[in-house]
Design a protein around this motif. Sequence first.
Motif, PDB file in Angstrom:
ATOM      1  N   HIS A 189       0.831  -1.206   0.000  1.00  0.00           N
ATOM      2  CA  HIS A 189       0.000   0.000   0.000  1.00  0.00           C
ATOM      3  C   HIS A 189       0.864   1.253   0.000  1.00  0.00           C
ATOM      4  O   HIS A 189       0.606   2.218  -0.729  1.00  0.00           O
TER       5      HIS A 189
ATOM      6  N   ILE B  85      -4.285   1.065  -6.896  1.00  0.00           N
ATOM      7  CA  ILE B  85      -5.006   2.327  -6.972  1.00  0.00           C
ATOM      8  C   ILE B  85      -6.032   2.176  -8.078  1.00  0.00           C
ATOM      9  O   ILE B  85      -5.681   1.965  -9.246  1.00  0.00           O
TER      10      ILE B  85
ATOM     11  N   LEU C  69      -7.045   4.048  -3.032  1.00  0.00           N
ATOM     12  CA  LEU C  69      -6.340   2.844  -2.624  1.00  0.00           C
ATOM     13  C   LEU C  69      -7.348   1.790  -2.185  1.00  0.00           C
ATOM     14  O   LEU C  69      -8.161   2.016  -1.290  1.00  0.00           O
TER      15      LEU C  69
END
Length: 411
Positions: free
Chosen positions: A209, A242, A247
């Motif tokens: 992430h 994304i 996200l």
Amino acid sequence: MSPPFVSGSNKRYRADVPNREPSTSEGLRRTNLAKVLQFIHRDGPTSRADLTVRSGLSRPTVGLVLSTLASAGLVTVGKARQGSGGGRPSPVVEPTDQHLVATVYVDVTGVEVALCGLGGRILAVAATNSSVRDPEWVVGEAARLLDRLLVPFNGISRVLRVVAVVPGRVKSDEGLVVNAPHLQWQRVALATALAEATGLPSELAHDGHAGALAEWRWGTGRETNDLIYLYAGPGGVGAGIISAGSLLRGSHELAGRLAHVAVSDDGPLCYCGAHGCLTTHLSAAALDAAIGGNGVERSAASLAERMADLGADHPVMQRLAAQLTRGLRTVVAVFDPDVIVLAGALTGFLNVAGTRVAGALAHTNLDVARDAVRVVEPTLGSQQLHIGASDIGFASLLEDPSPTIATADGS
């Protein structure tokens, strides 16, 4: 390009007009402060004239906002330069180093700590290389490294929070490392331990992430809102997605676990219980073993050199390229990205066999319906995980700078 979103600590901020108009003058003030600070965070040094045009606010309002942000030590307004729209030179606005986020990257090779400023800027980094994986040692070492980094900043800067990046499953809202197999951690309350050791609010982020956020906001995916990020590191393969400018996390923060896409039918047993997962073939250790090493090489640079020595036509590289392509075909079919970023040890792989992978993708997946996806290397270098983690750490400030401004005013 659509305005970007960033998620962190279950928060989201958006660098454009909010969906709901503020109903009070104080609400409008907070909205304007956040809007302008987000532009500066995203774009770095920016002329006041450009901020006025892009924010849609009046010149007096932008002037008042900048004065407020400057008085809180968040930005400086410096020498004039020509704005993008021509006209008279306009003062340049840029973030300061008075408000920082500390980031901690934990992996099987040790602990690395960075001090980060607004705008994805890395100000200082310190690391301890060690095979020790005990959580208590990691926390203590992170606190020690942070204390060392802060010495030049004492009396100058304030650290807002700590964000730890971990290669494993995390529950960011609980500050819990649920399972990090390569670290041999299960249910480690890492955020709480870091907060106690540093005296600072602390939270966690998954490594994939953090990397995806960094490359999307400031790196090679800056011009798109649909990006896939794959990172082959010492402990395995991490990933982040994304999609439509947000996200993806999922209901259990398990969205984007692309390391466990099946790329072979009879591959090695993965720690997840399945066979042939992408991470069992393309992690740094797996790549090392595949190209003739003993399966313990952790350096992406060293792996890249050895893969280059083999060349794209070597049978091993052809097999690895086929496995990577199989995984990426699934990713493209499901998520329809514009860009796929291959980071860590995969960057060296891309440099050797990238043409083969991109060519295979161009002719196998929905090529009639869409342009070929771009498969690229990251542009942010070795600090990409710290940069993405800092963005998560600044999310609360960027969503609402008012509490920080009030603290600076002493109110």
